[in-house]
Design an enzyme around this catalytic site. Structure first.
Site, mmCIF file in Angstrom:
data_model
loop_
_atom_site.group_PDB
_atom_site.id
_atom_site.type_symbol
_atom_site.label_atom_id
_atom_site.label_comp_id
_atom_site.label_asym_id
_atom_site.label_seq_id
_atom_site.Cartn_x
_atom_site.Cartn_y
_atom_site.Cartn_z
ATOM 1 N NE ARG A 122 -13.580 4.728 -43.621
ATOM 2 C CZ ARG A 122 -12.355 4.744 -44.128
ATOM 3 N NH1 ARG A 122 -12.022 5.633 -45.037
ATOM 4 N NH2 ARG A 122 -11.471 3.853 -43.738
ATOM 5 N NE ARG A 166 -6.689 1.928 -40.412
ATOM 6 C CZ ARG A 166 -7.809 2.376 -41.018
ATOM 7 N NH1 ARG A 166 -8.990 2.118 -40.492
ATOM 8 N NH2 ARG A 166 -7.719 3.082 -42.123
#
Ligand SMILES: [Zn+2]
Length: 209
Positions: A122, A166
């Site tokens: 991204r 994460r």
């Protein structure tokens, strides 16, 4: 239908929850949104939550559960709901089972290499905030915004190290919950490595719609 969606970052949980909500016509209840709503409306719970968060503390389970219960008691949730972001822990799941039954817990699964590819690819434009993806939505000129030519950046959250962290945190904190729901016969694993339309088809099959 009473549903819970579980899934790691990058799996497309928000998209699938929204599409399922449109399919079933039941409310999509996200605890993050519930918190913001209660705080902005200044409800008694919202005021307490605000104070706790301002001090940088975690909102205790009882308060989250109370907020979810209040939301599930509203008439639009009487035929069903989609819960997103809750429960996160076994004690929360136990409290939820005291409030309501469930039909399915949809566990969206995807190999971590694919999640890493999705999340680390991204990019965003710091000038106009447009978002891109180096594999799935590349700009016309590599590394430059289509609209203004600004050099595209990666958010700190999407760096390889942050993404790996994460995913690890997610797996560690959610695995016990996945086992708990499996034990209670509610878990349905959904292969979410395919394109969105294919994933949604799998969800429809599980729901028999
Ligand atoms: Zn731009």
């Amino acid at each position: 239908m009473r549903l819970i969606f579980l899934g790691p970052p990058g799996v497309g949980k928000g998209t699938m929850a929204t599409r399922t909500k449109d399919l079933l016509g039941t409310p999509h209840i996200s605890t993050g949104e519930l918190f913001r709503e209660n705080v902005s409306k200044g409800t008694p719970l919202g005021i307490k939550v605000k104070t706790i968060m301002e001090r940088g503390n975690l909102v205790p389970d009882e308060m989250t559960v109370a907020m979810v219960k209040e939301r599930l008691d509203k008439p639009d949730a009487s035929d069903g709901f989609i819960l997103d972001g809750f429960p996160r822990t076994i004690p929360q799941a136990e409290s939820l089972s005291d409030i309501t039954g469930l039909d399915f817990v949809l566990n969206l699964q995807c190999p971590s290499e694919e999640l890493i590819k999705r999340l680390t690819g991204r990019r965003f434009c710091p000038t106009c905030n447009r978002t891109y993806h180096i594999h799935y939505m590349p700009p016309k000129t590599e590394g430059r915004c289509d609209a203004d030519g600004t050099e595209l950046l990666t958010r700190d959250d999407d760096s390889l190290e942050a993404v790996k962290n994460r995913l690890e945190v997610y797996t560690k904190s959610t695995e016990p919950l996945v086992h708990w729901y499996q034990k209670h016969g509610l878990l349905q694993n959904v292969d979410a490595s395919a394109a969105p339309d294919g994933v949604f088809e799998s969800i429809r099959k599980v729901l028999n719609r």
